[in-house]
Design a protein around this motif. Sequence first.
Motif, PDB file in Angstrom:
ATOM      1  N   SER A  51      19.251 -38.181 -91.746  1.00 36.33           N
ATOM      2  CA  SER A  51      19.422 -38.629 -90.367  1.00 36.33           C
ATOM      3  C   SER A  51      20.056 -40.007 -90.275  1.00 36.33           C
ATOM      4  CB  SER A  51      18.067 -38.646 -89.656  1.00 36.33           C
ATOM      5  OG  SER A  51      17.190 -39.585 -90.280  1.00 36.33           O
ATOM      6  N   PRO A  59      11.378 -45.071 -91.905  1.00 39.53           N
ATOM      7  CA  PRO A  59      11.401 -43.631 -91.679  1.00 39.53           C
ATOM      8  C   PRO A  59      12.822 -43.069 -91.582  1.00 39.53           C
ATOM      9  CG  PRO A  59      10.700 -44.778 -89.692  1.00 39.53           C
ATOM     10  CD  PRO A  59      10.831 -45.817 -90.768  1.00 39.53           C
ATOM     11  N   THR A  61      14.734 -38.724 -91.547  1.00 38.70           N
ATOM     12  CA  THR A  61      14.508 -37.282 -91.583  1.00 38.70           C
ATOM     13  C   THR A  61      15.513 -36.693 -92.560  1.00 38.70           C
ATOM     14  OG1 THR A  61      13.773 -37.246 -89.282  1.00 38.70           O
ATOM     15  CG2 THR A  61      14.448 -35.145 -90.241  1.00 38.70           C
ATOM     16  N   THR A  63      16.844 -33.090 -93.727  1.00 34.37           N
ATOM     17  CA  THR A  63      16.837 -31.710 -93.251  1.00 34.37           C
ATOM     18  C   THR A  63      17.395 -30.782 -94.315  1.00 34.37           C
ATOM     19  OG1 THR A  63      17.069 -32.489 -90.971  1.00 34.37           O
ATOM     20  CG2 THR A  63      17.626 -30.177 -91.415  1.00 34.37           C
ATOM     21  N   THR A  71      15.524 -27.016 -91.939  1.00 33.82           N
ATOM     22  CA  THR A  71      14.116 -27.401 -91.937  1.00 33.82           C
ATOM     23  C   THR A  71      14.047 -28.915 -92.056  1.00 33.82           C
ATOM     24  OG1 THR A  71      13.542 -25.329 -93.058  1.00 33.82           O
ATOM     25  CG2 THR A  71      11.876 -27.083 -93.058  1.00 33.82           C
ATOM     26  N   ALA A  72      13.709 -29.572 -90.962  1.00 35.18           N
ATOM     27  CA  ALA A  72      13.613 -31.030 -90.945  1.00 35.18           C
ATOM     28  C   ALA A  72      12.279 -31.453 -91.543  1.00 35.18           C
ATOM     29  CB  ALA A  72      13.749 -31.548 -89.521  1.00 35.18           C
ATOM     30  N   LEU A  73      12.344 -32.379 -92.490  1.00 31.17           N
ATOM     31  CA  LEU A  73      11.137 -32.919 -93.104  1.00 31.17           C
ATOM     32  C   LEU A  73      11.124 -34.433 -92.956  1.00 31.17           C
ATOM     33  CD1 LEU A  73      11.104 -30.805 -96.385  1.00 31.17           C
ATOM     34  CD2 LEU A  73       9.560 -30.576 -94.444  1.00 31.17           C
ATOM     35  N   PRO A  74       9.959 -34.986 -92.637  1.00 29.35           N
ATOM     36  CA  PRO A  74       9.888 -36.440 -92.529  1.00 29.35           C
ATOM     37  C   PRO A  74      10.085 -37.077 -93.898  1.00 29.35           C
ATOM     38  CG  PRO A  74       7.686 -35.490 -92.431  1.00 29.35           C
ATOM     39  CD  PRO A  74       8.655 -34.349 -92.444  1.00 29.35           C
ATOM     40  N   ALA A  75      10.702 -38.226 -93.882  1.00 32.24           N
ATOM     41  CA  ALA A  75      10.926 -38.989 -95.108  1.00 32.24           C
ATOM     42  C   ALA A  75      10.654 -40.457 -94.802  1.00 32.24           C
ATOM     43  CB  ALA A  75      12.362 -38.812 -95.590  1.00 32.24           C
ATOM     44  N   THR A  76      10.292 -41.181 -95.831  1.00 33.83           N
ATOM     45  CA  THR A  76      10.155 -42.625 -95.719  1.00 33.83           C
ATOM     46  C   THR A  76      10.834 -43.258 -96.923  1.00 33.83           C
ATOM     47  OG1 THR A  76       8.030 -42.419 -94.572  1.00 33.83           O
ATOM     48  CG2 THR A  76       8.551 -44.574 -95.551  1.00 33.83           C
ATOM     49  N   TRP A  90       9.878 -37.158 -99.346  1.00 37.13           N
ATOM     50  CA  TRP A  90      10.582 -36.038 -98.706  1.00 37.13           C
ATOM     51  C   TRP A  90       9.515 -34.985 -98.481  1.00 37.13           C
ATOM     52  CZ3 TRP A  90      14.145 -32.131-101.580  1.00 37.13           C
ATOM     53  CH2 TRP A  90      14.760 -31.289-100.663  1.00 37.13           C
TER      54      TRP A  90
END
Length: 168
Positions: A51, A59, A61, A63, A71-76, A90
């Motif tokens: 993103s 943060p 995202t 995908t 499939t969007a997955l949160p990431a930091t 991821w």
Amino acid sequence: MTGPLADARVAADGDRWTLIFVRDLPQPPEQVWPALVDPERLDRWAPFTASRALTETGPATLTMVDGDDRTALPATVRRVEPPHLLEYTWGEDLLRWELAPVEGGTRLTLRHTLADRDMDAMVAAGWHLCADVLARLLAGEPVTAIRGRDAMRHGWAELRDRYAELFA
């Protein structure tokens, strides 16, 4: 034929497992680094789109792409030390990319920490194909990512079986 396996192994990491995947590339770290952090370049070789640029902590995202499925997955992004270290979550996984200068280029080491050991050979096969595309991208070839079901046409199943044998 999918060629030789990467230098890869799996190590216990508490109650999780870390896939350690190593690939040498002929470019210096300064040329490899942008492919790890720039969303446009990531989109050409990685299993996901980003993103934003992964150049600052915080943060994001990531995908996963599989044909028309997303499939969007949160990431930091946890650590950014250009051009040598990038670490981010991821989903439930942790990815740590290390770039070390070596004679003739860069040693890229990915430490991908997984919750499920049963995924190690599948993940190694996927990163193997991604690393092949990355190498071609860095060499200036016009390439597109191999991800999702498309990987089956590029030897993913054979790679998975060979990595499973290696990790047994």
